[in-house]
Design an enzyme around this catalytic site. Structure first.
Site, PDB file in Angstrom:
ATOM      1  N   GLY A  91       0.829  -1.199   0.000  1.00 37.27           N
ATOM      2  CA  GLY A  91       0.000   0.000   0.000  1.00 37.27           C
ATOM      3  C   GLY A  91       0.859   1.242   0.000  1.00 37.27           C
ATOM      4  O   GLY A  91       2.083   1.185   0.158  1.00 37.27           O
ATOM      5  N   GLY A  98       0.126   2.864   7.702  1.00 42.87           N
ATOM      6  CA  GLY A  98       0.244   2.074   8.926  1.00 42.87           C
ATOM      7  C   GLY A  98       0.720   0.656   8.742  1.00 42.87           C
ATOM      8  O   GLY A  98       0.430  -0.193   9.584  1.00 42.87           O
ATOM      9  N   SER A 109      -5.460   1.892 -17.912  1.00 41.11           N
ATOM     10  CA  SER A 109      -6.729   2.334 -17.320  1.00 41.11           C
ATOM     11  C   SER A 109      -7.104   3.759 -17.687  1.00 41.11           C
ATOM     12  O   SER A 109      -8.185   4.225 -17.317  1.00 41.11           O
ATOM     13  CB  SER A 109      -6.664   2.196 -15.791  1.00 41.11           C
ATOM     14  OG  SER A 109      -5.660   3.016 -15.261  1.00 41.11           O
ATOM     15  N   PRO A 137       2.602   4.916   1.147  1.00 46.00           N
ATOM     16  CA  PRO A 137       3.251   5.294   2.410  1.00 46.00           C
ATOM     17  C   PRO A 137       2.261   5.938   3.377  1.00 46.00           C
ATOM     18  O   PRO A 137       1.326   6.623   2.973  1.00 46.00           O
ATOM     19  CB  PRO A 137       4.323   6.298   1.970  1.00 46.00           C
ATOM     20  CG  PRO A 137       4.524   6.059   0.517  1.00 46.00           C
ATOM     21  CD  PRO A 137       3.201   5.598  -0.012  1.00 46.00           C
ATOM     22  N   GLY A 138       2.502   5.710   4.657  1.00 46.82           N
ATOM     23  CA  GLY A 138       1.742   6.401   5.688  1.00 46.82           C
ATOM     24  C   GLY A 138       0.415   5.790   6.055  1.00 46.82           C
ATOM     25  O   GLY A 138      -0.363   6.416   6.779  1.00 46.82           O
ATOM     26  N   THR A 197       3.939  -0.590   8.744  1.00 50.03           N
ATOM     27  CA  THR A 197       4.971  -0.960   9.719  1.00 50.03           C
ATOM     28  C   THR A 197       4.414  -0.990  11.131  1.00 50.03           C
ATOM     29  O   THR A 197       4.687  -1.923  11.906  1.00 50.03           O
ATOM     30  CB  THR A 197       6.149   0.025   9.640  1.00 50.03           C
ATOM     31  OG1 THR A 197       6.670   0.028   8.307  1.00 50.03           O
ATOM     32  CG2 THR A 197       7.245  -0.370  10.607  1.00 50.03           C
ATOM     33  N   LYS A 223      -8.552   4.812  -6.332  1.00 49.53           N
ATOM     34  CA  LYS A 223      -9.017   5.800  -7.302  1.00 49.53           C
ATOM     35  C   LYS A 223     -10.251   6.539  -6.806  1.00 49.53           C
ATOM     36  O   LYS A 223     -10.378   7.752  -6.996  1.00 49.53           O
ATOM     37  CB  LYS A 223      -9.295   5.112  -8.634  1.00 49.53           C
ATOM     38  CG  LYS A 223      -8.032   4.575  -9.303  1.00 49.53           C
ATOM     39  CD  LYS A 223      -8.323   3.826 -10.590  1.00 49.53           C
ATOM     40  CE  LYS A 223      -7.028   3.336 -11.249  1.00 49.53           C
ATOM     41  NZ  LYS A 223      -7.261   2.586 -12.486  1.00 49.53           N
TER      42      LYS A 223
END
Length: 794
Positions: free
Chosen positions: A366, A371, A689, A368-369, A373, A732
């Protein structure tokens, strides 16, 4: 009457006009000599890296006038005469230094210097030997050969083969260089010989040096004979003491070395090692007992036994298998992320029914940021296990994971073994961060090394190169994370269970901010005890107009910035209670950097709004199309990939097939060029797409019908106008919500993914399923033309 002299000139091999110059400290390299050189200074390492990158092997070598000079000497601190040499071998050490082996090619003068940074480079002036062919040169040649053979016989630092090699050299100049390189001379003497291009003069100088060396050897022999008589008694006492030490060892009365070996043996007997590990440890311990403590091998074995004792061979953390409690922990730590949470709870449920099950290999993918980790830490807390994390970003050396073999100096176990040793248990939750950013070079492919580590069928018998005994990794719960999936090699991806972690909606971000981020930032900035309140509407303002991302890192940073400014007001005494309303937040943070509503833009001809997925989540993509007079040429710009260029061609072909229904005049295709552009041309774009968006923009430009700016779309289009399914539906749709779109057109084949979207997201945006381009144009284009459609030229 003496014989007339003839001069022969030895011309070196063809040299470049300029070379990179490597300064040497206390080292002079002669032509034909093979010399190892340790490269440790930054400028020298840059020089070697540059040569490797350009696949060049010739380098200039010259000595420093003052060995105590700085690490980066200038041209004035170097001797002007040196040697052009060829790099024949290069070895990289773990500390980043190099060792190169060079072979001298020819004398040369390095003047003038043409470059100082990032390393030195100079013009090359070859200095060929001036070799007069005379009886004197022949006599000097013969005298030097005899003296050198005597020196070799009486000197321990010269190999016995050196005299034979010298005898095989027929050229006087080459012989002089060979002897000069072999004798133990200071740098000044070597440099003087290197600068002497007249072979006769060089031979005379070396004959004098050899005579002095023989005289020194004679004096040394006499001194040794005198000292030997004086040392006889001391040597006798030394031998007796060694014998006494051996007797004490046989009687079990050893000294400190024996005590250390006994301590290691006792510790090995206490630790419950696997059978093969115990045999290897005892074998090394037996070797240790036979070595003196001063031996380098002693410390290698000692370090190896320390790692064997430190590794948790049998230590296992007992799982806290309480599904309900685990669900509470996961829900408390993370909002959303239902798929990863469900998979962890499924693992717990199966583990409760079957205690000996192997740990799964999960891969969270997914932006970054979101969650990924921190989810690993929550899993460890829910299970009651230790948590270890290993970042794989930029790792290029396979030995980083598998360890170095003990034959290398400074060898260490791999990072997997080190992490388990830190955890103190062999079943921790092991987070593999940034698995999509692994590299590969001549040191090996770390992704291939991960195949054994992450394969449940193999990792029960993993072998680290340093320990070289089987290690059971089957009980480790491996959780990998990545931003994108396509950069992970297919064999490695096949061993992992991939779980998509999509970005957050605005509502999700508000909940995360209100429940987790606000309290943490207030505490970190000393405001937890102050009367400060940041309501949900302020968090929503920050999430919607001050940040635009899939995760919540930027939101966290904005909350931190807001907390700092609030702290300043509190310290200045502006009120006893401060409620940070949206208006107060705008006052403190300044203008909003992002426009929340794309729909507020006016409807335009030839501009369609598409949706795309990037490594940072979903994003809005604008496609522009414009017809110009021409001959039917199609131009696509904006750093488009091959797949997207093909989508442009397919979209134009669809419009041509529907020209009559769209109201285009006959023959328009032969008189009209179509230019398609996707803004932000510095960013590469690719994928099928965008086909629907491209076709809509082209149809709008040719017909003059404006595109509804509040409508976003995605889907692959065929030549017949069918709309095919795409990936990344949630990302999207979230991107469309962040951009303020009110309607999003999605392929009808994506209906199952649409049904899985959160209810609040489906209510916030009108999601229209389409199966053909006719449906897309009906929903996206306004009726009537804002500009005259393209007409056929008369």
């Amino acid at each position: 009457m003496s014989e007339p002299q003839r001069t022969s000139t030895t011309v070196p091999a063809e040299l470049p006009s300029a070379v990179a110059v490597l300064p040497l400290r206390d080292t002079v390299v002669f032509p034909e000599a093979v010399v190892p050189i340790l490269v440790g200074k930054d400028r020298s390492k840059r020089l070697v890296e540059d040569l490797l990158a350009r696949e060049e092997t010739l380098v200039g070598l010259t000595a420093m006038r003052d060995a105590a000079a700085g690490d980066e000497p200038g041209p004035e601190e170097l001797y002007p005469v040196g040697t052009v040499a060829r790099i024949v071998q290069l070895v990289r050490f773990p500390d980043g230094n190099f060792r190169i082996v060079v072979q001298g090619v020819a004398r040369a003068r390095f003047e003038p210097y043409v470059q100082n940074e990032p390393f030195l480079a100079a013009t090359v002036e070859p200095l060929p030997d001036r070799a007069p062919t005379s009886t004197r040169v022949a006599a000097l040649h013969r005298q030097l050969l005899g003296d050198f053979a005597t020196i070799v016989d009486r000197t321990p630092y010269l190999s016995g083969q050196a005299a034979a090699l010298a005898a095989d050299i027929g050229d006087p100049g080459r012989l002089a260089d060979f002897v000069a390189a072999s004798l133990n001379l200071d740098t000044a003497a070597r440099q003087e010989l290197l600068e002497t291009v007249d072979v006769e003069a060089r031979l005379e100088r070396l004959v004098r040096i050899a005579a002095e060396e023989l005289e020194i050897l004679d004096v040394g022999t006499r001194i040794q004979e005198q000292v030997a008589e004086e040392m006889e008694q001391t040597q006798r006492e030394f031998l007796l003491r060694r014998q006494l030490d051996a007797i004490r060892k046989e009687l079990g009365e050893g000294g400190d070395d024996q005590a250390e070996a006994d301590e290691l043996r006792a510790r090995l007997e206490e630790v419950d090692l696997p059978e093969e590990a115990r045999k290897e440890a005892m074998r090394e311990l037996n070797r240790l007992e036979k070595l003196p403590a001063a031996s380098p091998e002693y410390h290698v074995i000692r370090t190896y036994l320390d790692w064997m004792l430190r590794f948790p061979w049998r230590a296992v953390t007992e799982d806290r298998i309480d599904v309900a409690a685990a669900r509470e922990v996961l829900d408390a730590d993370h909002h959303g992320l239902s798929d990863p949470k469900d998979r962890i709870l499924e693992y717990l449920a199966v583990r409760k029914l079957k205690a000996d099950m192997r740990g799964p290999i999960l891969c969270l993918v997914g932006p970054p940021g979101v969650g990924k980790t921190s989810l690993g830490r929550s899993v460890a807390r829910a299970l009651g296990r230790e948590f270890v994390r290993m970042s794989l970003g930029g790792v290029r050396d396979e030995a980083e994971l598998r360890g170095h073999r003990r034959t290398y100096i400074g060898a260490m176990p791999g990072r997997v073994v080190q992490a388990l040793a830190r955890a103190g248990t062999r079943n921790p939750v092991f987070m593999l961060d940034e698995v999509d950013k692994l590299g590969a070079d001549y040191r090996g492919d770390p992704a291939s090394a991960l195949l054994e580590i992450l394969d449940p069928e193999q990792n029960g018998d993993f072998r680290d190169h340093y320990l070289d005994v089987p290690i059971d990794l089957s009980q480790v719960l491996f959780i990998a994370n990545a931003n994108v999936l396509h950069t992970i090699p297919a064999p490695l991806r096949d061993r992992m269970e991939v779980i998509e972690v999509p970005g957050y909606s605005i509502d999700d971000k508000v909940r995360i901010g209100a429940d987790h981020l606000v309290a943490r930032q207030l505490a970190e900035h000393g405001l937890d005890g102050a009367a400060v309140e940041i309501p949900d509407e302020t968090v929503e303002l920050l999430a919607s107009t001050y940040t635009r991302e899939a995760g919540v890192r930027a939101l966290d940073r904005k909350l931190a910035a807001l907390a700092r400014k609030v702290a300043l007001r509190v310290v200045e005494g502006n009120g006893d209670r401060l409620v940070v309303t949206p208006d107060v937040a705008r006052e403190l943070l300044g203008p909003e950097p992002f426009r929340a509503k794309v729909a507020e833009e006016r409807d335009e001809v030839g501009v369609a709004t598409g949706l795309a997925v990037t490594a940072t989540g979903g994003d809005v993509l604008f496609v522009e199309a414009s017809p110009v007079p021409g001959k039917g040429k199609v131009t696509a710009t904006g750093q488009l990939g091959d797949v997207m260029k093909e989508s442009v061609e397919a979209a134009v072909t669809y419009v041509r097939t529907r020209a009559e229904q769209l109201g285009l005049a006959p023959g328009w295709a032969e008189t009209t060029d179509v230019h398609v552009h996707v803004p932000e041309g510095a960013v590469p774009k690719d994928g099928p797409s965008a086909g629907v968006t491209l076709a809509t923009a082209i149809a709008s430009a040719l017909t003059g019908r404006p595109v509804r700016r509040s409508v976003g779309m995605t889907g692959e289009v065929t030549l017949r106008g069918k709309v095919l399914a795409i990936g990344g539906v949630k990302e999207k749709v979230l991107a469309g919500q962040r951009a303020g779109l009110t309607t999003i057109l999605l392929p009808r084949d994506n209906a199952p993914q649409v049904a899985e979207l959160p209810a609040e997201l489906q209510e916030a945006i009108d999601l229209v399923l389409v199966g053909s381009m006719d449906e897309v144009l009906d929903a996206a284009l306004l009726a009537g033309a804002a500009a005259p459609p393209v007409q056929h030229a008369a």
